[in-house]
Motif scaffolding. Structure first.
Motif, PDB file in Angstrom:
ATOM      1  N   CYS A  34      -6.004  25.493  11.797  1.00 52.05           N
ATOM      2  CA  CYS A  34      -5.219  25.626  10.487  1.00 52.05           C
ATOM      3  C   CYS A  34      -4.869  26.826  10.520  1.00 52.05           C
ATOM      4  O   CYS A  34      -5.624  27.956  10.415  1.00 52.05           O
ATOM      5  CB  CYS A  34      -5.873  25.134   9.384  1.00 52.05           C
ATOM      6  SG  CYS A  34      -5.392  25.217   7.852  1.00 52.05           S
ATOM      7  N   ASN A  41      -9.447  27.035   9.781  1.00 53.33           N
ATOM      8  CA  ASN A  41     -10.430  25.870  10.336  1.00 53.33           C
ATOM      9  C   ASN A  41     -10.091  25.311  11.780  1.00 53.33           C
ATOM     10  O   ASN A  41      -8.714  25.382  12.037  1.00 53.33           O
ATOM     11  CB  ASN A  41     -10.071  24.657   9.439  1.00 53.33           C
ATOM     12  CG  ASN A  41     -10.823  23.560   9.834  1.00 53.33           C
ATOM     13  OD1 ASN A  41     -11.995  23.499  10.317  1.00 53.33           O
ATOM     14  ND2 ASN A  41     -10.096  22.275   9.777  1.00 53.33           N
ATOM     15  N   ALA A  58      -9.567  20.404   5.770  1.00 56.46           N
ATOM     16  CA  ALA A  58     -10.272  21.342   4.989  1.00 56.46           C
ATOM     17  C   ALA A  58      -9.444  21.691   3.739  1.00 56.46           C
ATOM     18  O   ALA A  58     -10.069  21.646   2.874  1.00 56.46           O
ATOM     19  CB  ALA A  58     -10.625  22.829   5.638  1.00 56.46           C
ATOM     20  N   CYS A  59      -8.185  22.138   4.082  1.00 51.98           N
ATOM     21  CA  CYS A  59      -7.290  22.530   2.682  1.00 51.98           C
ATOM     22  C   CYS A  59      -5.859  21.884   2.712  1.00 51.98           C
ATOM     23  O   CYS A  59      -5.424  22.027   1.780  1.00 51.98           O
ATOM     24  CB  CYS A  59      -6.986  24.057   3.159  1.00 51.98           C
ATOM     25  SG  CYS A  59      -5.846  24.500   4.538  1.00 51.98           S
ATOM     26  N   CYS A 108      -4.852  19.689   7.935  1.00 53.00           N
ATOM     27  CA  CYS A 108      -6.165  20.370   8.017  1.00 53.00           C
ATOM     28  C   CYS A 108      -7.141  19.531   6.894  1.00 53.00           C
ATOM     29  O   CYS A 108      -6.751  19.115   5.725  1.00 53.00           O
ATOM     30  CB  CYS A 108      -6.072  21.364   7.637  1.00 53.00           C
ATOM     31  SG  CYS A 108      -7.562  22.314   7.372  1.00 53.00           S
ATOM     32  N   GLU A 135      -3.567  27.968   7.398  1.00 59.65           N
ATOM     33  CA  GLU A 135      -3.752  28.436   6.421  1.00 59.65           C
ATOM     34  C   GLU A 135      -5.128  28.773   6.240  1.00 59.65           C
ATOM     35  O   GLU A 135      -5.466  30.024   5.870  1.00 59.65           O
ATOM     36  CB  GLU A 135      -3.463  27.144   5.490  1.00 59.65           C
ATOM     37  CG  GLU A 135      -3.084  27.287   3.989  1.00 59.65           C
ATOM     38  CD  GLU A 135      -1.750  27.931   3.938  1.00 59.65           C
ATOM     39  OE1 GLU A 135      -1.580  28.770   3.032  1.00 59.65           O
ATOM     40  OE2 GLU A 135      -0.735  27.434   4.612  1.00 59.65           O
ATOM     41  N   CYS A 136      -6.171  28.090   6.573  1.00 55.32           N
ATOM     42  CA  CYS A 136      -7.520  28.654   6.221  1.00 55.32           C
ATOM     43  C   CYS A 136      -8.428  28.731   7.498  1.00 55.32           C
ATOM     44  O   CYS A 136      -9.702  29.258   7.488  1.00 55.32           O
ATOM     45  CB  CYS A 136      -8.152  27.451   5.414  1.00 55.32           C
ATOM     46  SG  CYS A 136      -8.457  25.793   6.416  1.00 55.32           S
TER      47      CYS A 136
END
Ligand code: ADP
Ligand code: ZN
Ligand code: ZN
Length: 828
Positions: free
Chosen positions: A528, A533, A570-571, A568, A530-531
């Protein structure tokens, strides 16, 4: 009274004593198979040795052999001796070694099945495991093998649960006796018909994604595949298979016995090459040695294309035709191609047996019998062919002796090259190890005088080794970036301009290209943006590989699969990046760059069908393929004169693995694949793309310089000391719980340390314990420690002591397993 010690195919280090009834005495010789009672089962074992009556502790309680199954022992005296050595050296139970050494049909034990019997215990609370088992059985038809219970419900101790449910009258256990003869296999094969147009496909399959996927997969395997393979290994359900049949896009055919394509390999014309001067001198030395009682081991270092095969053939001619003896030729499984086999069949015809992993049990048994009886006198085969029951063995050849696939990954963890050396010594045969890039172990044995060195330093017919050019990927990336200007996002460099131009030129000249990338799938991992992951396997501590065509993430260790993500977990971001180029991505890029080229891809994903890899190579040989690309599978043994270009997409894959052999493997792979180029009169060239242009493995490969590489690599393995400077044993402790696993590993290491101290063992050092580089596989946590010594003997004694004394104790502890891997080929 007559007693024998029997080795059973169980993970037990000891043998068991049985009484032999008088009527069976004549047949009850060492190496013969016997059916014996064990616990509440009957299993097949082998007689190890007769046992002196005076040594039998409790004659009253000693059980009796049910039957002797061989008229002449299935393990010949030489094979039995070899198996005993393997058991001792590699720390494995003799029965297990024998089971590996002999065709599968000969060894079997009874199989247990469980089924619901309809009863229900009233007013009883059932435990979680009990309920789980009942629930699972309800979802299935009829009796289920216990092995499947374990596989699907978790590898725990199920017997107490089953016994309890049996007491309640809820389940029933059925035991099937062992098969005594070799089984005849029938195959159900799924054949797909042609559906040429995409539109037709869309209407046929609609949203049945799985059906389409299966259809296309079978199509890619050459149009047919075994149903059991599709279901058991590729994970399709019978419902999906049947749906294709219902739609009439496929049919299922019963095939009694599978056809062994080698049986039909054309004997062809024996190439009437006159050996070159270099070959003649090498052959002369081998022939002389073969006429002595103790010929010894030879290492033939011959550059790629130097004509090693002709040397092997001439040695066999001497040993088999002139001396009337027999011979074994080992080649790595993936190099066991019709081309390789054809070369031997051309000279020796029907006397050649071929043993390889894709044979059915029945076929393997037939070949084995033909060797046993002397009907066939030469065996060409992969690893386990080293156990071939040949009488009066005169020569063993191990081609590509550096190949790590010669080491078996499960118990017995033997290395076929080392076993070859031992077997040759036992039988007074010549042992010939051949390679362009010998293992450092064998090289060191030349240095110490244990092996004799033979060399073929040049290609036959004055062909030059192909020039190798290094392409610096960092520079290439920068150049491509500068040329597109800022702000434009570019993917990784797959084909640098130099390599792309070279390929284009080959297509124009109607010559062939080989492209290597030793990583399968489309992208090595998904992250990911963004984060950060990274998608990981739920069972293993490794990232999941993205397979684009099937739109799935898969784990290359446990085969776990899941749909490719769209966002994702996660986020929630949809900004995902797919990193680390794999063969599938290269295929796509190459297809886009050269739309007119005919491309074939060869890796584990395209060759899972039984003979698909032969099929692909056949197309290359017939000139139906312009570009062959794939993983290390395409680097070995191929001899196609029209291949004039080899490109390595990225040489760095694998070089950073936390394993002491990572560099050696890289050097070998680069040298081997480069050796595929320029084997014909048109010559050839090689491009290696790398971010590490100055790395010594890359530089040495560029110069075709094994000696310089070997010297540097020997230096780096000096401190800390790794093979060949010292010997290693890798002890791997695994378990379902992290803490218990660590605890067991620490206890095991402490025990060994205590042993070393109390017995004042000089020269065995212990490193660790520590989590293994991949610290979880298939749901099991993994810790390991290393034992190191300069003395194989002392190391053997310490590890044997550990193996027989400590390991059985640990095995009793819940779910902890201890593996003792002697001379490991990898520490991952
Ligand atoms: P290697 O295994 O050492 O890479 P091969 O055994 O595959 O090399 O031989 C390379 C090629 O050279 C083969 O096509 C083989 O037929 C050919 N060859 C081998 N020896 C001779 C010879 N003495 N004269 C002409 N051609 C030969
Ligand atoms: Zn995220
Ligand atoms: Zn996994």
């Amino acid at each position: 009274m007559y007693y024998v010690d029997v080795a059973l195919p169980l993970p037990l280090t000891r043998t068991f004593t049985y009484r032999v009834p008088d009527g069976m005495r004549g047949q009850a010789r060492p190496g013969a198979r016997v059916l014996v009672p064990f616990g509440n089962k009957e299993i097949i074992g082998w007689i190890d040795r007769p046992r002196d009556q005076a040594q039998v502790h409790d004659p009253e309680k000693t059980r009796t052999v049910v039957g002797v199954l061989d008229t002449s022992p299935s393990a010949t005296p030489a094979v039995l001796r070899l198996c005993r050595w393997i058991g001792e050296y590699y720390l494995a139970p003799l029965g297990q070694v024998l089971r590996t050494a002999l065709p599968a049909g000969l060894t079997d034990s009874s199989t247990d099945y469980v089924e619901l019997s309809g009863g229900m215990a009233p007013g009883r609370d059932l435990s979680g495991m009990e309920l789980k088992l009942i629930e699972w059985l309800r979802g299935r038809d009829g009796a289920q093998p216990l092995a499947r219970v374990r596989r699907e419900l978790g590898d725990r101790v199920w017997w107490p649960t089953i016994r309890k449910l049996e007491d309640f009258g809820i389940v029933r256990v059925i035991t099937e006796g062992p098969r005594v003869g070799p089984p005849v296999k029938t195959h159900r094969v799924l054949r797909v018909r042609e559906v040429p147009s995409l539109m037709e496909r869309d209407t046929l399959f609609g949203r049945a994604v799985k059906q389409r996927e299966l259809f296309e997969r079978v199509e890619a395997m050459g149009g047919a595949a075994e149903v059991t393979h599709l279901v058991n290994e590729l994970g399709y359900t019978y419902a999906i298979v049947n749906a294709l049949v219902k739609k009439e896009v496929a049919e299922i055919a019963e095939e009694e016995v599978s056809r062994d394509p080698y049986a039909g390999v054309e004997a062809g014309i024996a190439p009437e090459h006159r050996p070159t001067a270099a070959q003649t001198s090498v052959i002369g030395r081998l022939v002389d040695a073969s006429r002595t009682k103790d010929p010894g081991t030879f290492l033939l270092r011959g550059v790629t294309g130097s004509g090693k095969t002709l040397v092997y053939i001439e040695l066999l001619r001497e040993v088999v035709e002139k001396q009337g003896r027999t011979a074994i030729v080992l080649v790595p499984e993936i190099a066991l191609t019709p081309q390789t086999v054809g070369r031997f069949k051309a000279v020796f015809g029907d006397r050649v047996a071929v043993l390889h992993s894709a044979l059915s049990d029945g076929e393997r048994y037939d070949e084995w019998r033909a060797l046993r009886s002397g009907e066939k006198r030469i065996v060409v085969g992969a690893r386990s062919a080293i156990f071939a029951p040949l009488p009066d063995l005169g020569a063993i050849v191990v081609d590509e002796e550096h190949e790590s696939s010669y080491k078996q990954g499960e118990s017995p963890r033997y290395h076929a090259r080392e076993v070859a050396v031992v077997r040759a010594a036992i039988e007074g045969a010549v042992c010939l190890l051949g390679s362009a890039t010998p293992s450092l172990e064998s090289w060191a044995n030349v240095g110490s005088g244990k092996y004799h060195l033979l060399e073929l330093p040049e290609r036959v017919g004055g062909q030059a080794l192909p020039p190798i050019r290094i392409v610096d990927l960092k520079a290439e990336r920068k150049r491509q970036k500068d040329s597109t200007g800022p702000g434009v996002e570019r993917g990784p460099v797959i084909l640098g301009d130099m390599l792309a131009d070279a390929v284009r030129e080959r297509i124009r000249r109607k010559e062939q290209t080989i492209l290597l990338l030793n990583r399968r799938g489309y992208a090595n991992f998904v992250q990911c943006r963004e984060c950060g992951n990274v998608w990981q396997c739920p069972n293993c501590n490794v990232s999941l590989t993205f397979h684009r065509r099937r739109a799935r993430l898969t784990c290359h260790y446990c085969l776990h699969e899941e749909p490719a993500p769209a966002f994702c977990q996660a986020c929630g971001s949809k900004d995902l990046s797919f990193k680390g180029v794999g063969t599938e991505q290269v295929e796509r890029t190459v297809a886009e760059t050269f739309p007119s080229a005919r491309i074939a891809r060869m890796d584990v994903d395209t060759t899972s069908g039984k003979w698909s890899h032969h099929e692909i190579l056949g197309r290359v040989e017939r000139g139906e393929v312009d570009i062959l690309m794939g993983t290390q599978m395409i680097a070995k043994g191929l001899d196609f004169p029209n291949v004039t270009l080899v490109g390595v997409i990225n040489a760095d894959v694998g070089i950073h693995l936390p394993d002491f052999r990572a560099t050696e493997r890289t050097f070998q792979l680069l040298t081997q694949v480069a050796g595929r180029a320029g084997r014909g009169p048109k010559g050839g060239e090689v491009f290696i793309q790398t971010s590490l242009p100055n790395h010594y493995a890359v530089a040495a490969a560029m110069d075709h310089d094994f000696i310089t590489f070997a010297e540097k690599e020997m230096e780096t393995r000096r401190e800390p000391s790794y093979p060949p400077h010292s010997r290693l044993v890798n002890v791997v402790v695994s378990g379902l719980e992290e803490a218990a696993t660590q605890e067991a590993a620490v206890a095991a290491a402490d025990w060994v340390r205590g042993l070393i101290e109390s017995r004042r063992v000089a020269d065995v050092a212990l490193t660790g314990p520590a989590p293994a580089p991949i610290d979880r596989i298939r749901g099991r946590w993994r810790w390991h420690f290393l034992l190191r010594s300069h003395s194989a003997k002392t190391l053997g004694e310490v590890s044997r002591f550990f193996y027989t004394r400590w390991r059985p104790r640990a095995a009793k502890a819940a779910d902890v397993r201890v593996i003792v891997d002697r001379d490991p080929v990898a520490l991952l």
